[in-house]
Write a protein that holds these residues in place. Structure first.
Motif: not given
Length: 291
Positions: A275-282, A43-46
């Motif tokens: 869902l959140i930019s901080e997680a994408y950055e790591v 169910s996560s984003p595409a």
């Protein structure tokens, strides 16, 4: 590129705490926990545009090969999923694999290694070794990553393969469970890991095997043989202390190891990079290291 939502931090933290828990040591039996996680993961984003997922068998072990666009042929990434050796699957990690593939420009392989309690140690390690050897033979070189239990398994795999033609060129570890002789006490700030679940999972996975075996607890192996290694861990995680011990011991042994502490993120927040930019950055940091 996939559309990233970048929701407010408190909202995502609350979602993670409520939604993930039933699949991570909740009251459901293991098979139901696994199925629940696959439903939630689906169910996560595409995934990023151009993502391709195909079932593969490498070294007799099934898994997924995830690509975005045209990947580099003579290099790959193998990622070992987390789940305390009892839950988790490549299907749960498909989006993480797609993000890794997009950023690294490489094919990402997600092995479906055997899980406890049906299959105790060394089944998971045997599967990881066979899979990595096959990827190395097919691609020439690869980097290896893993999170939580998969991080510990990745470290154990790298130690076993050290010095061989199938050794990974780099190792990326996200909050790796590297010491199964100790299950940390509870920590209210950790919204993912439950110590009781960890103790039970360790019992199911290890059985009567010696938990000081580096194949189970790689912190007790010859860490001087590790390839260049990145360790990322959340500041408030129950596994942080053993991750720090692992890094100190590796550095003292002469290994090239980098430690990154994530001040606000939870256990394996990389799964929530959409869902959140901080997680994408790591996740970008991990991907760039692997590439």
């Amino acid at each position: 590129m996939t559309r990233r939502l970048n929701l407010p931090y408190p909202v995502v933290r609350r979602i993670v705490k409520v939604v993930q828990r039933p699949g991570l040591g909740g009251p459901l039996p293991y098979r139901a926990q696994r199925r629940y996680l696959e439903i939630v993961g689906g169910s996560s984003p595409a995934a990023p545009r151009g993502t391709r997922t195909e079932a593969v068998t490498m070294g007799g072990v099934s898994g997924l090969r995830v690509t975005v666009g045209e990947p580099v042929r003579q290099a790959a990434v193998v990622h070992l999923h987390g789940g305390a050796y009892t839950v988790g699957s490549p299907r749960v990690y498909r989006n993480l694999g797609a993000n890794l593939a997009e950023i690294t420009g490489r094919a990402v392989f997600l092995p479906d290694y055997r899980l406890a309690p049906e299959h105790q140690y060394p089944a998971a390690l045997d599967d990881a070794l066979a899979f990595c050897r096959a990827v190395a033979a097919d691609h020439g070189s690869y980097t290896l990553s893993g999170d939580s239990a998969g991080g510990g398994l990745a470290a154990a795999t790298a130690l076993q393969l050290a010095g061989s033609d199938a050794a990974p060129t780099r190792l990326g570890l996200v909050a790796p469970w590297v010491d199964l002789t100790v299950v940390p006490a509870g920590n209210r700030a950790d919204i993912v890991v439950r110590p009781k679940w960890g103790r039970t999972s360790a019992e199911k996975y290890c059985g009567d095997q010696d938990r000081f075996d580096p194949g189970i607890s790689p912190i007790f192996g010859d860490l001087s043989t590790l390839p260049p290694t990145l360790v990322q861990v959340g500041r408030d995680e129950v596994l942080r202390e053993q991750c720090e011990r692992f890094v100190r011991k590796a550095a003292a042994a002469g290994a090239d190891v980098t430690y990154v502490e994530m001040p606000r993120l939870w256990h394996v927040a990389h799964l929530h990079a959409d869902l959140i930019s901080e997680a994408y950055e790591v996740l970008v940091e991990l991907s760039q290291f692997l590439a």
